[in-house]
Design an enzyme around this catalytic site. Structure first.
Site, PDB file in Angstrom:
ATOM      1  N   CYS A   1       0.798  -1.221   0.000  1.00 54.99           N
ATOM      2  CA  CYS A   1       0.000   0.000   0.000  1.00 54.99           C
ATOM      3  C   CYS A   1       0.831   1.272   0.000  1.00 54.99           C
ATOM      4  O   CYS A   1       0.283   2.375   0.000  1.00 54.99           O
ATOM      5  CB  CYS A   1      -0.956  -0.017   1.183  1.00 54.99           C
TER       6      CYS A   1
ATOM      7  N   GLU B   1      -0.526   5.116  13.836  1.00 53.79           N
ATOM      8  CA  GLU B   1      -0.185   6.284  13.036  1.00 53.79           C
ATOM      9  C   GLU B   1      -0.313   7.569  13.855  1.00 53.79           C
ATOM     10  O   GLU B   1       0.513   8.479  13.725  1.00 53.79           O
ATOM     11  CB  GLU B   1      -1.055   6.363  11.780  1.00 53.79           C
TER      12      GLU B   1
END
Length: 417
Positions: free
Chosen positions: A165, A316
């Site tokens: 990705c 994240e």
């Protein structure tokens, strides 16, 4: 060594929420979801019955029936978005040195539909290997940049980046580096993916990666929401024309933005799970900032990877908190995957386009489908929930993380002389 400056001069997009860049951007700022029940195959026995499919795309009308049959959908998508970008950039390749124009293209998987069809047909037979002669050249992940170069006669560097990705973020970084080092004048860069088929959905279901919110597909992609339960598969392509500044000025090109940095790192942790403390994600953002010669305090907007998975979103945010410190409260964060779904190898390019247009228009697209706050996240962080926000965006960063622990982050700024 003095690097050459690199600017964005053309954009093209084929997405689940729009088949052109203007359509895509309009859907983004209006919070449109691209998720719906899958139409391309029978999902009766599948755990997940929905995805973000490309809509109203007619490969036969675009390519002609004969040529369309020779190309896997991920290549069809690549050619379609690239045609828009080439026209948008006002390119006449007859007037340019095509030996210094290259194509670097990302795809996480490549021709999965072609592979699936050929193997299923073989399994149904008597063991005689009756494979389509286009099987291999339709399937291989590097064939998309090959076809783009053939169509336009581009003889510069040509290859594919494969980092799951993060693939098309890597394609942008490679293109950026070749140009600023003087190895080329221009690149057609980006990524495409077409995995909404029995193998793609079944495979990701088997690893419990996908949302199974079949009763409400449109709200299934819920980055940073307490009730997120997995990502929503998406498909499509994004193309970005990167060009050396003086080359662009010499031909009178319009300039969307300047690319100023890119970073890469590895989690070195697990084949699918991100590092729980976000170490690789923090490292890649710091690397991109260092490459750009700026600090975190210069960033206005971060288009996060934000897949809507229970373990991915928190790591994240931990990384962003580490990198930005108190500046995290000043910036906007959003995940456009809440609208497009996760385009895997095409995600980086499609999301970079969103970041570039945020710069151009001073609008941050939202993270839609937020219903319930997750106590794991600081409520003072501006996730741009549910509604686009107007603000000055001078510099934007876009993150992409892939299975295998691959991380790539790119940074764009408003163009100034």
């Amino acid at each position: 060594m003095e690097f050459r400056r690199v600017v964005v001069t053309g954009l093209g997009a084929l997405t689940p929420i729009g088949n052109t860049v203007p359509e895509y951007w309009n859907s983004l700022i209006n919070g449109v979801s691209g998720a719906a029940l899958i139409k391309s195959f029978d999902t009766e026995k599948f755990k997940t019955k929905f995805a973000c499919e490309v809509k109203n795309f007619d490969a036969d009308a675009f390519l002609g029936r004969k040529d369309a049959r020779k190309l896997d959908p991920f290549v069809q998508y690549a050619l379609f978005s690239t045609e828009e970008a080439v026209k948008d950039a006002g390119l006449n390749f007859d007037l340019l040195d095509t030996s210094r124009i290259g194509v670097i293209w990302g795809s996480g998987i490549g021709g999965l539909k072609t592979f699936l069809d050929e193997v299923v047909n073989f399994a149904k037979g008597d063991g005689t290997p009756r494979f389509n002669p286009f099987f291999i050249p339709k399937m291989i992940a590097d064939i998309a940049p090959g076809h783009i170069s053939i169509k336009y006669g581009l003889r510069g560097p040509n290859f594919s980046t494969v980092s799951a990705c993060a693939s098309s973020n890597n394609s942008l970084i490679d293109s950026f580096n070749y140009i600023r080092l003087g190895k080329a004048n221009m690149f057609i860069s980006g990524g495409s993916e077409a995995i909404i088929n029995e193998a793609g959905i079944g495979g990701f279901n088997a690893m419990h990666a996908l949302s199974t919110r079949n009763d409400d597909p449109a709200t299934a992609s819920r980055p940073f929401d307490l009730d997120r339960d997995g990502f929503v598969a998406g498909e499509g392509a994004g193309t970005i024309i990167l060009e050396e500044l003086e080359h662009a000025k010499a031909r009178g090109a319009k300039i969307y933005a300047e690319m100023i940095g890119g970073g890469m790192s590895a989690d070195a942790y697990h084949m699918t799970a991100p590092h729980p403390d976000g170490l690789g994600a923090a490292l890649v953002m710091k690397a991109a900032l260092e490459d750009a010669g700026i600090s975190a305090s210069d960033i206005d907007y971060v288009n996060v990877h934000g897949t809507s998975t229970p373990i991915g979103d928190p790591q994240e945010i931990k990384a962003i908190q580490d990198v930005f410190g108190d500046d995290i409260y000043r910036i906007n964060i959003s995940s456009t995957k809440s609208m497009t779904g996760h385009l895997l190898g095409a995600a980086g390019a499609v999301e970079a386009i969103a970041a570039i247009l945020a710069l151009k228009n001073d609008i941050v697209p939202p993270t839609i489908n937020h219903f319930t706050d997750d106590p794991a996240f600081d409520p003072k962080i501006n996730f741009t929930f549910n509604k686009a926000q107007k603000r000055v965006v001078n510099i934007a960063q876009s993150n992409g993380f892939g299975f295998g622990g691959h991380n790539a982050s790119v940074i764009f700024k408003k163009y100034e002389e």
